[in-house]
Motif scaffolding. Sequence first.
Motif, PDB file in Angstrom:
ATOM      1  N   PRO A 118      -3.241   4.705  -7.814  1.00 58.13           N
ATOM      2  CA  PRO A 118      -4.444   4.481  -6.999  1.00 58.13           C
ATOM      3  C   PRO A 118      -4.504   3.028  -6.536  1.00 58.13           C
ATOM      4  CG  PRO A 118      -5.020   4.498  -9.311  1.00 58.13           C
ATOM      5  CD  PRO A 118      -3.549   4.846  -9.230  1.00 58.13           C
ATOM      6  N   LEU A 119      -5.096   2.822  -5.382  1.00 54.74           N
ATOM      7  CA  LEU A 119      -5.313   1.459  -4.904  1.00 54.74           C
ATOM      8  C   LEU A 119      -6.394   0.816  -5.766  1.00 54.74           C
ATOM      9  CD1 LEU A 119      -5.243   2.093  -1.053  1.00 54.74           C
ATOM     10  CD2 LEU A 119      -3.452   1.088  -2.464  1.00 54.74           C
ATOM     11  N   VAL A 159       0.850  -1.201   0.000  1.00 56.04           N
ATOM     12  CA  VAL A 159       0.000   0.000   0.000  1.00 56.04           C
ATOM     13  C   VAL A 159       0.880   1.243   0.000  1.00 56.04           C
ATOM     14  CG1 VAL A 159      -1.633   1.351   1.390  1.00 56.04           C
ATOM     15  CG2 VAL A 159      -2.019  -1.088   1.047  1.00 56.04           C
ATOM     16  N   GLN A 160       1.941   1.235   0.826  1.00 55.95           N
ATOM     17  CA  GLN A 160       2.854   2.376   0.854  1.00 55.95           C
ATOM     18  C   GLN A 160       3.531   2.563  -0.503  1.00 55.95           C
ATOM     19  OE1 GLN A 160       6.690   2.098   2.741  1.00 55.95           O
ATOM     20  NE2 GLN A 160       6.432   4.118   3.658  1.00 55.95           N
ATOM     21  N   LYS A 161       3.914   1.475  -1.140  1.00 57.25           N
ATOM     22  CA  LYS A 161       4.550   1.542  -2.456  1.00 57.25           C
ATOM     23  C   LYS A 161       3.609   2.185  -3.477  1.00 57.25           C
ATOM     24  CE  LYS A 161       6.608  -1.405  -5.984  1.00 57.25           C
ATOM     25  NZ  LYS A 161       6.868  -2.780  -6.405  1.00 57.25           N
ATOM     26  N   PHE A 162       2.335   1.779  -3.468  1.00 55.10           N
ATOM     27  CA  PHE A 162       1.342   2.381  -4.366  1.00 55.10           C
ATOM     28  C   PHE A 162       1.269   3.888  -4.130  1.00 55.10           C
ATOM     29  CE2 PHE A 162      -0.001  -1.741  -5.554  1.00 55.10           C
ATOM     30  CZ  PHE A 162      -0.916  -1.640  -6.589  1.00 55.10           C
ATOM     31  N   LYS A 163       1.198   4.284  -2.854  1.00 50.63           N
ATOM     32  CA  LYS A 163       1.072   5.708  -2.524  1.00 50.63           C
ATOM     33  C   LYS A 163       2.306   6.492  -2.952  1.00 50.63           C
ATOM     34  CE  LYS A 163      -2.136   5.108   1.302  1.00 50.63           C
ATOM     35  NZ  LYS A 163      -2.338   5.202   2.768  1.00 50.63           N
ATOM     36  N   LEU A 164       3.497   5.949  -2.693  1.00 48.56           N
ATOM     37  CA  LEU A 164       4.737   6.644  -3.069  1.00 48.56           C
ATOM     38  C   LEU A 164       4.873   6.793  -4.572  1.00 48.56           C
ATOM     39  CD1 LEU A 164       7.293   5.088  -0.540  1.00 48.56           C
ATOM     40  CD2 LEU A 164       6.329   7.405  -0.512  1.00 48.56           C
ATOM     41  N   GLU A 165       4.352   5.830  -5.320  1.00 46.98           N
ATOM     42  CA  GLU A 165       4.413   5.884  -6.781  1.00 46.98           C
ATOM     43  C   GLU A 165       3.244   6.660  -7.384  1.00 46.98           C
ATOM     44  OE1 GLU A 165       4.670   1.792  -7.971  1.00 46.98           O
ATOM     45  OE2 GLU A 165       6.761   1.613  -7.313  1.00 46.98           O
ATOM     46  N   GLY A 166       2.333   7.153  -6.527  1.00 46.04           N
ATOM     47  CA  GLY A 166       1.193   7.923  -7.001  1.00 46.04           C
ATOM     48  C   GLY A 166       0.137   7.096  -7.699  1.00 46.04           C
ATOM     49  N   GLU A 218      -9.716  -0.679  -7.212  1.00 49.35           N
ATOM     50  CA  GLU A 218     -11.102  -0.299  -6.929  1.00 49.35           C
ATOM     51  C   GLU A 218     -11.752  -1.297  -5.974  1.00 49.35           C
ATOM     52  OE1 GLU A 218     -15.242   0.333  -9.363  1.00 49.35           O
ATOM     53  OE2 GLU A 218     -13.357   0.807 -10.368  1.00 49.35           O
ATOM     54  N   GLY A 219     -12.423  -0.773  -4.969  1.00 49.39           N
ATOM     55  CA  GLY A 219     -13.104  -1.613  -3.990  1.00 49.39           C
ATOM     56  C   GLY A 219     -12.199  -2.125  -2.882  1.00 49.39           C
ATOM     57  N   TYR A 220     -10.914  -1.788  -2.951  1.00 51.21           N
ATOM     58  CA  TYR A 220      -9.968  -2.260  -1.940  1.00 51.21           C
ATOM     59  C   TYR A 220     -10.011  -1.340  -0.728  1.00 51.21           C
ATOM     60  CZ  TYR A 220      -5.637  -3.435   0.369  1.00 51.21           C
ATOM     61  OH  TYR A 220      -4.719  -3.799   1.308  1.00 51.21           O
ATOM     62  N   ASP A 221     -10.174  -1.909   0.454  1.00 45.76           N
ATOM     63  CA  ASP A 221     -10.176  -1.136   1.698  1.00 45.76           C
ATOM     64  C   ASP A 221      -8.868  -1.404   2.432  1.00 45.76           C
ATOM     65  OD1 ASP A 221     -10.574   0.148   4.087  1.00 45.76           O
ATOM     66  OD2 ASP A 221     -12.414  -0.916   4.604  1.00 45.76           O
TER      67      ASP A 221
END
Length: 104
Positions: free
Chosen positions: A85-86, A76-83, A88-91
């Motif tokens: 989006p998570l 999740v952190q990797k996704f955020k750092l790379e800009g 769809e539907g993922y919490d």
Amino acid sequence: SDWCDWMMPEAWNLEHNRLHHYRLGEAKDPDLVERNLDFLRDMNIPMWQKSVVVATFIPIWKWFYYAPNTFKELQVQKFKLEGKPLPEGYDPQDPLTVKSFFLS
């Protein structure tokens, strides 16, 4: 190479040392027991059976919960750092456990 455990040290550092300890007892605490064990609280079984379930988790907790969940937080952190989006539907607040692999 001297880290003899079920999880990556950088994943543990992120999930436990940073996310958990800085958010103890809050909704964004990834290890919030009240949320992560709500399935057990909601089960319509006697208390002694719930205690057996908890006792069963004790020896398997690291590989059942911590190994996949710490890795999830690292991703999740990797996704955020790379800009990115998570999905769809993922919490991101939902715990990822070994059980999740079999039921999803």
